[in-house]
Design an enzyme around this catalytic site. Sequence first.
Site, PDB file in Angstrom:
ATOM      1  N   GLN A  66       0.812  -1.252  -0.017  1.00 33.07           N
ATOM      2  CA  GLN A  66      -0.111   0.009  -0.187  1.00 33.07           C
ATOM      3  C   GLN A  66       0.840   1.192   0.013  1.00 33.07           C
ATOM      4  O   GLN A  66       1.822   1.428   0.826  1.00 33.07           O
ATOM      5  CB  GLN A  66      -0.945   0.106   1.264  1.00 33.07           C
ATOM      6  N   CYS A  96      -7.034   7.242   4.693  1.00 29.25           N
ATOM      7  CA  CYS A  96      -6.409   7.464   5.901  1.00 29.25           C
ATOM      8  C   CYS A  96      -6.867   8.695   6.166  1.00 29.25           C
ATOM      9  O   CYS A  96      -6.565   9.865   5.256  1.00 29.25           O
ATOM     10  CB  CYS A  96      -5.053   7.418   5.675  1.00 29.25           C
ATOM     11  N   HIS A 167     -13.945   0.821   2.931  1.00 30.78           N
ATOM     12  CA  HIS A 167     -14.436   0.728   4.354  1.00 30.78           C
ATOM     13  C   HIS A 167     -15.770   1.659   4.489  1.00 30.78           C
ATOM     14  O   HIS A 167     -15.937   2.852   4.210  1.00 30.78           O
ATOM     15  CB  HIS A 167     -13.028   1.887   5.098  1.00 30.78           C
ATOM     16  N   GLY A 209     -15.011  -2.774  10.704  1.00 34.67           N
ATOM     17  CA  GLY A 209     -15.637  -3.502  12.013  1.00 34.67           C
ATOM     18  C   GLY A 209     -16.233  -4.887  11.741  1.00 34.67           C
ATOM     19  O   GLY A 209     -16.997  -5.231  12.823  1.00 34.67           O
TER      20      GLY A 209
END
Length: 333
Positions: A66, A96, A167, A209
Site C-alpha cells: 500500500q 487515511c 471501508h 468493523g
Amino acid sequence: MQLDQGHKFCVAPMMEWTDRHCRYFLRLISKHALLYTEMVTADAVLRGDRNRLLQFHVDEHPVALQVGGSDAGALAEAARIGAEFGYDEINLNVGCPSDRVQAGRFGACLMAEPKLVADLIAAMGESCKVPVTVKCRIGIDDQDAEESLDRFIDAVAEGGCRTFILHARKAWLEGLSPKENRDVPPIDYDRVYRMKARRPDLTIIVNGGIGSFAEAADHLAHVDGVMLGRAAYQDPYILAEVDQRLFGAEEPAPSRLEVLDSFMAYAEGELARGVRLNQMTRHILGLFHGQPRARAFRRVLAENAHLDGAGLDVLKAARNVAAGERSHAVAAE
C-alpha cells in the site's frame, strides 16, 4: 494468482502493525489470505531505505504494497519499484484521515478529487504490470455517500482501477481523530452492497468493523471479498478457517502450537540477523486468544521479550505455558 479469488479474505494495512514479521506470522495460519503492508509514502519509496521499507519473505505471497501520495510521477515510480520487488498488487491509500496525511494531500482527502485519483491510478497502472487497486471510505465529511461515492468509483474505474476496498464508514477530516474515525462514524455495509450491485463488473471488497470469520462469511453473499483489520490482529487464529472454507483447501489448518513452532524457526533466523525478539513477538500476543492459558502466554512474552539478549528461550518458555507444560525459568541468552 487470481486476484478476484484472492481478495475473498484480506488482512488490512495497519500502521505499525502489519510489518514483515506480522505478515510472516499470519501467513503461517493461512496460505491464501491476501496480506497488505503498512502504508508507505511514495516519497519514502523513492528516497528512503528501500530494503528496509519494502523487503519481505517469499513465503508472504500473496502480498500487496500500500502506497500513499498525490503526485502521479512519484506514485508511478513507487508502483514500478514495488512491482519489481515482487509485490502482487499495489494499493493506493484513499482512506487515511490523519492530519499528517491530509497535509501531504493524500489519504481520505483525495475522495474530494476523483479526477486526480483517476489520473494517479492511470499513471501507476502504466508503470507496472501488477494490478493497481484503491482502498477508500464511502465518503468524507458532508458528502452525500450515495452520489459522491458513485461519482468517485466511476471516475477511478475509468482510470483503470478494477478493484476497490471500501471501508464502510465516512471519514471526518475535521473534528475526529484517526482512532475516532475507525469507530465513531456509523457503519453502512448496505452502501457497499449497493455499489457492488450497481457495478458488478468491479471487484468490491468490504472493510470496517468485521469482527469474526462468521461475519466475514455473511458479507460474501453481497460482495467479492472482505478485509479484516484489528480483529485479525488481535485474534489472528481467525485466519485458521479461511483456507478450507473459502478457498477449498483440503489440508487442515495448523494448530496454534504448530504455528508457534514454525514462527520460532523464523525468529531464530531473524535473531541471527540482529532483529530484537520483541520486534517479532509483539505480533503473536493474540495467538492463544480465548484459550485457557492465553494470559500467561502473553505475560511471559511481555515481561521478557524486550530484555537485552532475549532469545529463543523466551519463546520456548511461552510455548511451555501455552501447552500447559511446566514453565522453565527464562534467562536471556
